[in-house]
Design a protein around this motif. Structure first.
Motif, PDB file in Angstrom:
ATOM      1  N   UNK A  13       0.870  -1.182   0.000  1.00  0.00           N
ATOM      2  CA  UNK A  13       0.000   0.000   0.000  1.00  0.00           C
ATOM      3  C   UNK A  13       0.903   1.227   0.000  1.00  0.00           C
ATOM      4  N   UNK A  14       0.763   2.086  -1.000  1.00  0.00           N
ATOM      5  CA  UNK A  14       1.550   3.319  -1.032  1.00  0.00           C
ATOM      6  C   UNK A  14       1.051   4.264   0.064  1.00  0.00           C
ATOM      7  N   UNK A  15       1.921   4.996   0.724  1.00  0.00           N
ATOM      8  CA  UNK A  15       3.355   5.141   0.475  1.00  0.00           C
ATOM      9  C   UNK A  15       4.228   4.217   1.314  1.00  0.00           C
ATOM     10  N   UNK A  16       3.631   3.298   2.074  1.00  0.00           N
ATOM     11  CA  UNK A  16       4.397   2.458   2.980  1.00  0.00           C
ATOM     12  C   UNK A  16       5.298   1.477   2.243  1.00  0.00           C
ATOM     13  N   UNK A  17       4.813   0.960   1.123  1.00  0.00           N
ATOM     14  CA  UNK A  17       5.563  -0.015   0.340  1.00  0.00           C
ATOM     15  C   UNK A  17       5.066   0.046  -1.093  1.00  0.00           C
ATOM     16  N   UNK A  18       5.912  -0.382  -2.023  1.00  0.00           N
ATOM     17  CA  UNK A  18       5.482  -0.332  -3.420  1.00  0.00           C
ATOM     18  C   UNK A  18       6.520  -0.864  -4.379  1.00  0.00           C
ATOM     19  N   UNK A  30      -8.762   2.477  -1.867  1.00  0.00           N
ATOM     20  CA  UNK A  30      -9.232   2.500  -0.481  1.00  0.00           C
ATOM     21  C   UNK A  30      -9.631   3.910  -0.061  1.00  0.00           C
ATOM     22  N   UNK A  31      -8.903   4.911  -0.542  1.00  0.00           N
ATOM     23  CA  UNK A  31      -9.252   6.296  -0.230  1.00  0.00           C
ATOM     24  C   UNK A  31     -10.607   6.659  -0.823  1.00  0.00           C
ATOM     25  N   UNK A  32     -10.844   6.231  -2.071  1.00  0.00           N
ATOM     26  CA  UNK A  32     -12.128   6.516  -2.722  1.00  0.00           C
ATOM     27  C   UNK A  32     -13.273   5.810  -2.001  1.00  0.00           C
ATOM     28  N   UNK A  53       8.228   3.356  11.676  1.00  0.00           N
ATOM     29  CA  UNK A  53       7.141   3.562  12.636  1.00  0.00           C
ATOM     30  C   UNK A  53       7.049   5.025  13.050  1.00  0.00           C
ATOM     31  N   UNK A  54       8.189   5.711  13.104  1.00  0.00           N
ATOM     32  CA  UNK A  54       8.193   7.118  13.500  1.00  0.00           C
ATOM     33  C   UNK A  54       7.617   8.003  12.396  1.00  0.00           C
ATOM     34  N   UNK A  55       8.033   7.748  11.154  1.00  0.00           N
ATOM     35  CA  UNK A  55       7.574   8.573  10.039  1.00  0.00           C
ATOM     36  C   UNK A  55       6.064   8.494   9.862  1.00  0.00           C
ATOM     37  N   UNK A  56       5.513   7.282   9.964  1.00  0.00           N
ATOM     38  CA  UNK A  56       4.089   7.091   9.703  1.00  0.00           C
ATOM     39  C   UNK A  56       3.248   7.030  10.977  1.00  0.00           C
ATOM     40  N   UNK A  57       3.896   7.229  12.121  1.00  0.00           N
ATOM     41  CA  UNK A  57       3.215   7.279  13.423  1.00  0.00           C
ATOM     42  C   UNK A  57       2.382   6.013  13.646  1.00  0.00           C
ATOM     43  N   UNK A  58       3.066   4.867  13.610  1.00  0.00           N
ATOM     44  CA  UNK A  58       2.397   3.605  13.910  1.00  0.00           C
ATOM     45  C   UNK A  58       2.174   3.500  15.413  1.00  0.00           C
ATOM     46  N   UNK A  59       0.970   3.127  15.770  1.00  0.00           N
ATOM     47  CA  UNK A  59       0.615   3.030  17.186  1.00  0.00           C
ATOM     48  C   UNK A  59       0.293   1.592  17.572  1.00  0.00           C
ATOM     49  N   UNK A  60       0.700   1.238  18.770  1.00  0.00           N
ATOM     50  CA  UNK A  60       0.336  -0.069  19.304  1.00  0.00           C
ATOM     51  C   UNK A  60      -1.096  -0.017  19.825  1.00  0.00           C
ATOM     52  N   UNK A  61      -1.792  -1.126  19.647  1.00  0.00           N
ATOM     53  CA  UNK A  61      -3.154  -1.261  20.174  1.00  0.00           C
ATOM     54  C   UNK A  61      -3.110  -2.400  21.196  1.00  0.00           C
ATOM     55  N   UNK A  62      -3.458  -2.096  22.424  1.00  0.00           N
ATOM     56  CA  UNK A  62      -3.279  -3.057  23.521  1.00  0.00           C
ATOM     57  C   UNK A  62      -3.925  -4.397  23.213  1.00  0.00           C
ATOM     58  N   UNK A  84      -2.859   5.715   9.832  1.00  0.00           N
ATOM     59  CA  UNK A  84      -3.706   6.109   8.717  1.00  0.00           C
ATOM     60  C   UNK A  84      -2.835   6.331   7.480  1.00  0.00           C
ATOM     61  N   UNK A  85      -3.380   6.019   6.318  1.00  0.00           N
ATOM     62  CA  UNK A  85      -2.695   6.393   5.085  1.00  0.00           C
ATOM     63  C   UNK A  85      -2.559   7.911   5.094  1.00  0.00           C
ATOM     64  N   UNK A  86      -1.352   8.440   4.875  1.00  0.00           N
ATOM     65  CA  UNK A  86      -1.160   9.898   4.932  1.00  0.00           C
ATOM     66  C   UNK A  86      -2.175  10.667   4.090  1.00  0.00           C
ATOM     67  N   UNK A  87      -2.640  11.769   4.672  1.00  0.00           N
ATOM     68  CA  UNK A  87      -3.598  12.671   4.030  1.00  0.00           C
ATOM     69  C   UNK A  87      -4.979  12.044   3.845  1.00  0.00           C
ATOM     70  N   UNK A  88      -5.242  10.950   4.560  1.00  0.00           N
ATOM     71  CA  UNK A  88      -6.564  10.316   4.512  1.00  0.00           C
ATOM     72  C   UNK A  88      -6.934   9.888   5.937  1.00  0.00           C
ATOM     73  N   UNK A  89      -8.131   9.351   6.076  1.00  0.00           N
ATOM     74  CA  UNK A  89      -8.551   8.741   7.338  1.00  0.00           C
ATOM     75  C   UNK A  89      -8.770   7.248   7.151  1.00  0.00           C
ATOM     76  N   UNK A  90      -8.036   6.681   6.212  1.00  0.00           N
ATOM     77  CA  UNK A  90      -8.113   5.233   5.970  1.00  0.00           C
ATOM     78  C   UNK A  90      -7.196   4.529   6.962  1.00  0.00           C
ATOM     79  N   UNK A  91      -7.774   3.687   7.793  1.00  0.00           N
ATOM     80  CA  UNK A  91      -6.995   3.005   8.826  1.00  0.00           C
ATOM     81  C   UNK A  91      -6.295   1.782   8.254  1.00  0.00           C
ATOM     82  N   UNK A  92      -5.012   1.654   8.601  1.00  0.00           N
ATOM     83  CA  UNK A  92      -4.201   0.522   8.143  1.00  0.00           C
ATOM     84  C   UNK A  92      -3.716  -0.259   9.354  1.00  0.00           C
ATOM     85  N   UNK A  93      -3.893  -1.575   9.311  1.00  0.00           N
ATOM     86  CA  UNK A  93      -3.356  -2.463  10.332  1.00  0.00           C
ATOM     87  C   UNK A  93      -2.095  -3.123   9.777  1.00  0.00           C
TER      88      UNK A  93
END
Length: 276
Positions: A13-18, A30-32, A53-62, A84-93
């Motif tokens: 999934x861009x921009x994380x990998x491609x 997914x954004x659409x 993890x720092x660049x994309x602000x990955x968070x742990x979920x308990x 979230x995918x940058x500039x969207x509210x699409x949640x990525x696990x």
């Protein structure tokens, strides 16, 4: 009306990998789909070591920490991190399994010297299985899995052969989306055994495009003008027969795209999902 719940599985999934068209397609679609008011879409991909993890602000979920997953009769402990995918509210696990994914380079499927990794089928069979198996930890039951290309080709098979026997999974459907036709789609017989599935044929290598098509509720070929996927499907008699014999459709993607084209593609996918 309750929202349509979609779990979108992709190895990229861009921009994380491609590494090919799949990554940008996944971000755009997914954004659409997320922009539609009555669609609840969530995305999952493996957590490769190079994903910052720092660049994309990955968070742990308990509740998604230290989840046991049994694969090849061995217990794997995985963590799922969220952003979230940058500039969207699409949640990525992001599915974190350091033994399988941490060492992979940004080429994902091969080393920098061009050598293709020999255990790709095992790595992505695990991702397919774990993506389904961990849903109970998410406390979320999607209506539809959209699974992309050979990397998630086990999802329709596992859902139909194993998971649908359980009440939690019984109403879930799968859409299998084909983006490429190459040798990566050939899985070893041993991986079926790792998943406690009976290999469908006696051959050592199994065309998992065919198996996914035959087990999914709908197959979609993304016919990029640049790569002409349908021409490649038609050249393989068995693959073409499977595609034509089951519920399937073709979506053309021109070389030059714009926002309206991507809106039309996402609408085609949405309507196809709603008909299932």
């Amino acid at each position: 009306m309750a929202p349509l719940k979609i779990y979108y599985l992709s190895s990229e999934v861009a921009p994380f990998s491609g590494t090919y068209d799949l990554a940008s397609f996944s971000r755009r679609i997914t954004s659409r789909l997320h922009d539609e008011q009555d669609i609840d879409i969530r995305v999952s991909q493996p957590k490769y070591g190079y994903v910052s993890e720092r660049k994309y602000i990955l968070r742990e979920v308990i509740r998604l920490k230290d989840i046991p997953v049994k694969f090849n009769n061995e217990k794997h402990i995985i963590n799922i991190k969220s952003c979230f995918i940058p500039e969207t509210r699409v949640q990525v696990y992001f599915m974190e399994n350091n033994a399988l994914y941490k060492s992979l380079p940004d080429l994902i499927y091969k080393a920098r010297n061009g050598r293709v990794f020999s255990d790709l089928d095992k790595k992505f069979a695990f991702f397919s299985f774990a993506a389904i198996d961990t849903l109970t930890s998410l406390f979320w039951a999607p209506d539809i899995f959209i699974c992309n290309d050979w990397q998630t080709s086990f999802v329709p098979i596992l859902l139909k052969e194993k998971f649908k026997k359980e009440e939690f999974y019984s109403k879930m459907k799968s859409v299998y989306v084909i983006h490429s036709v190459d040798d990566y789609r050939n899985y070893s017989k041993s991986v079926y055994e790792n998943l406690n599935l009976s290999p469908p044929v006696s051959a050592k290598l199994i065309d998992n495009h065919i198996q996914a098509i035959e087990n999914s509720d709908l197959s979609i070929a993304i016919n990029y003008e640049s790569s002409k996927i349908m021409d490649k499907i038609k050249k393989n008699k068995q693959l073409h027969k499977a595609f034509e014999s089951n519920n399937s459709q073709v979506i053309d993607v021109p070389k030059e795209t714009n926002s309206q084209i991507w809106k039309d593609i996402s609408k085609s996918i949405e309507l196809a999902c709603r008909k299932l």
